[in-house]
Design a protein around this motif. Structure first.
Motif, PDB file in Angstrom:
ATOM      1  N   GLY A 199       0.818  -1.202   0.000  1.00 38.41           N
ATOM      2  CA  GLY A 199       0.000   0.000   0.000  1.00 38.41           C
ATOM      3  C   GLY A 199       0.855   1.256   0.000  1.00 38.41           C
ATOM      4  N   LYS A 200       1.945   1.224   0.743  1.00 47.01           N
ATOM      5  CA  LYS A 200       2.866   2.361   0.775  1.00 47.01           C
ATOM      6  C   LYS A 200       3.454   2.608  -0.607  1.00 47.01           C
ATOM      7  N   ASP A 201       3.806   1.531  -1.266  1.00 47.75           N
ATOM      8  CA  ASP A 201       4.369   1.640  -2.611  1.00 47.75           C
ATOM      9  C   ASP A 201       3.332   2.185  -3.590  1.00 47.75           C
ATOM     10  N   VAL A 202       2.078   1.747  -3.439  1.00 49.01           N
ATOM     11  CA  VAL A 202       0.991   2.228  -4.304  1.00 49.01           C
ATOM     12  C   VAL A 202       0.862   3.741  -4.184  1.00 49.01           C
ATOM     13  N   ILE A 203       0.843   4.236  -2.956  1.00 47.62           N
ATOM     14  CA  ILE A 203       0.667   5.673  -2.735  1.00 47.62           C
ATOM     15  C   ILE A 203       1.833   6.465  -3.299  1.00 47.62           C
ATOM     16  N   LYS A 204       3.036   5.991  -3.066  1.00 44.94           N
ATOM     17  CA  LYS A 204       4.211   6.717  -3.572  1.00 44.94           C
ATOM     18  C   LYS A 204       4.239   6.770  -5.095  1.00 44.94           C
ATOM     19  N   LYS A 205       3.858   5.655  -5.718  1.00 46.77           N
ATOM     20  CA  LYS A 205       3.865   5.620  -7.186  1.00 46.77           C
ATOM     21  C   LYS A 205       2.793   6.559  -7.753  1.00 46.77           C
ATOM     22  N   ILE A 206       1.612   6.581  -7.135  1.00 48.72           N
ATOM     23  CA  ILE A 206       0.558   7.485  -7.595  1.00 48.72           C
ATOM     24  C   ILE A 206       1.021   8.929  -7.445  1.00 48.72           C
ATOM     25  N   ILE A 231      -6.185   1.327  -4.991  1.00 45.06           N
ATOM     26  CA  ILE A 231      -5.730   0.150  -5.743  1.00 45.06           C
ATOM     27  C   ILE A 231      -6.223   0.220  -7.185  1.00 45.06           C
ATOM     28  N   GLU A 232      -7.481   0.603  -7.367  1.00 47.35           N
ATOM     29  CA  GLU A 232      -8.022   0.716  -8.722  1.00 47.35           C
ATOM     30  C   GLU A 232      -7.288   1.793  -9.526  1.00 47.35           C
ATOM     31  N   PHE A 233      -7.012   2.917  -8.892  1.00 49.43           N
ATOM     32  CA  PHE A 233      -6.305   4.002  -9.574  1.00 49.43           C
ATOM     33  C   PHE A 233      -4.900   3.537  -9.974  1.00 49.43           C
ATOM     34  N   TYR A 234      -4.238   2.857  -9.053  1.00 46.54           N
ATOM     35  CA  TYR A 234      -2.906   2.326  -9.333  1.00 46.54           C
ATOM     36  C   TYR A 234      -2.966   1.308 -10.474  1.00 46.54           C
ATOM     37  N   SER A 235      -3.982   0.479 -10.454  1.00 47.28           N
ATOM     38  CA  SER A 235      -4.128  -0.545 -11.496  1.00 47.28           C
ATOM     39  C   SER A 235      -4.339   0.076 -12.868  1.00 47.28           C
TER      40      SER A 235
END
Length: 482
Positions: free
Chosen positions: A411-418, A464-468
């Motif tokens: 989850g941390k990685d998802v936020i940083k990438k977004i 998660i959907e936005f990251y996907s």
């Protein structure tokens, strides 16, 4: 100041006439919160276990409802038992409001999500859940604009958003930490460089001065924390220590008996945290806890599983039976009782009800010598230790366990990438139209904060959907073996 409420403490940032004389200002604030989008989104944010694992587990919304109920119970009890509130009782609506609102600022993916955003924002004013709560209520929620309602900013670029336009007294009830979060890592105190610093944003400094001025009459008041806020803070700790533990038992990951046999470093970490908090919050108490004290607290809380009936007592005392068999019989009985907490909802409910009542009985009042508004609700030291043991055992043994850390790390990685993508050239165009418009009207710091606001407001599922959509990622689970 002799009264609990000053004459102007109900004033709102934007003057507004109340057409309903039968409903006071605090109740209006409560209603505005309940109907807000940020409050609804709490149902999609993780408490301990991700919501997709089970419908039983609490989310941030159900946790907030429980905190509000416990906070209101504390206030009712203090109004009935404390001489400090005989003439000017604590406003129950404000207390309940504080409990419902206290987690609005939490981003997706819990503490790791908070750390991720703080790392992204470290040189732009930081990110912290409590500071974000104040920002949501005072600025981000779409209820009130100052002046021309056709624009969120005026011709000079000044922000006209006023959030839910709450009374200053309601805003003060969520102001847990009376210090500004500086802009830039080098400006932070050394003990806060590596993790989110507790406080409020630099951009809300003037708002906090107005809050203090309206609530106690002094914009420069120090150690500012209202009675309603202190009650909410205690209720939050009680809910963490009790209901998060129930979720753990229901999950089957641990039962009560397991709490006595964790690796020694877990108990040592619990002891270190508790003693640090005792030194900070109970300076006059010459008290500290040890690993043995932690186990004693656990025994007092879970003594029922070690209860020995008459038949079992006779069996254990029978010297004709070899010691190993006697130990086996006793262990089986204890394990069976321990399993009831995980498998039997009636046992769990009785357990949590008993704990909450025990903790409520341990609340006392520390009066403020100048401002009654700043009287503090506080747990007696013994009750405080009980709450801290249960809360920190949960944190060290479960929240920091590999199964949850893997999920939260992702989850941390998802936020940083977004954050990285939206911060890139023209990346702001990936945000919804309303955020794009606000982004365009801001300066450099304002634009970065707008990106942060957008991501912080996401639910776990939406993030998660936005990251996907950006990277084609798959779903995730915490139960797959490492």
């Amino acid at each position: 100041m002799s009264e609990l409420y000053s004459a102007g403490d109900e004033e709102r940032p934007v003057a507004q006439t109340n057409p309903e004389e039968y409903r006071d200002e605090a109740r209006r604030d409560y209603a505005r919160l309940i109907h807000s989008a940020s409050f609804r989104r709490l149902q999609g944010k993780t408490q301990v276990f991700p919501g997709y694992e089970s419908d039983f587990f609490r989310n941030r919304l159900t946790h907030s409802l429980e905190v509000a109920q416990i906070a209101k119970s504390i206030a009712i009890r203090l109004n009935a038992t404390s001489a400090h509130f005989t003439k000017t009782p604590i406003n129950l609506d404000i207390v309940e409001f504080a409990g419902l609102a206290h987690d609005l600022g939490h981003p997706p993916f819990g503490h790791n999500g908070e750390e991720a955003l703080d790392e992204c924002m470290r040189d732009s004013g930081g990110f912290e859940g409590n500071a974000q709560t104040l920002r949501i209520l005072s600025t981000l929620e779409k209820k009130q604009l100052e002046g021309d309602e056709a624009s969120t900013h005026d011709a000079t670029g000044a922000d006209l958003r006023r959030g839910l336009n709450l009374t200053y007294r309601s805003l003060s009830a969520v102001l847990k930490y009376d210090r500004v979060i500086p802009i830039g890592s080098k400006e932070r105190p050394e003990d806060n460089v590596a993790s989110p610093m507790k406080g409020y944003y630099k951009s809300d400094e003037e708002l906090v001065r107005r809050i203090k001025s309206h609530v106690v009459g002094r914009a420069d008041a120090s150690d500012f924390k209202t009675i309603e806020c202190s009650i909410m803070d205690i209720a939050d700790d009680i809910a963490y220590s009790t209901y998060d533990l129930e979720d753990i038992f229901k999950s089957g990951i641990h039962g009560p008996l397991d709490l006595f046999s964790f690796p020694e470093q877990i108990y040592e970490a619990v002891v270190e945290t508790i003693n640090k908090r005792i030194r900070k919050q109970y300076k006059s108490e010459a008290t500290s806890v040890s690993v043995a004290d932690v186990r004693d607290v656990l025994y007092e809380v879970f003594s029922d599983i070690f209860a020995i009936g008459s038949d079992e007592d006779a069996f254990i005392r029978n010297r004709k039976i070899e010691p190993g068999r006697r130990k086996m019989y006793s262990s089986m009985a204890t394990k069976k009782l321990s399993s009831l907490y995980a498998g039997n909802g009636y046992h769990r409910t009785r357990f949590t009800s008993k704990l909450v009542q025990l903790f409520l009985d341990g609340v006392e009042v520390v009066p403020h010598d100048q401002f009654p508004q700043l009287h503090q609700a506080k747990l007696k030291i013994k009750t405080f230790v009980f709450v801290e043991v249960l809360k920190n055992i949960t944190f060290e043994a479960v929240i920091r366990s590999p199964m949850l850390q893997v999920v939260e790390y992702r989850g941390k990685d998802v936020i940083k990438k977004i954050f990285e993508v939206i911060s890139s050239s023209n990346g702001y165009q990936l945000m919804p139209p309303d955020f794009r418009e606000i982004y365009r009207q801001g300066d450099s710091l304002g634009r970065t904060r707008t990106i942060c606001d957008f991501i912080a407001g996401m639910t776990d599922r939406y993030a998660i959907e936005f990251y996907s959509r950006l990277f084609g990622a798959n779903g995730m689970t915490m139960h797959k073996p490492l």
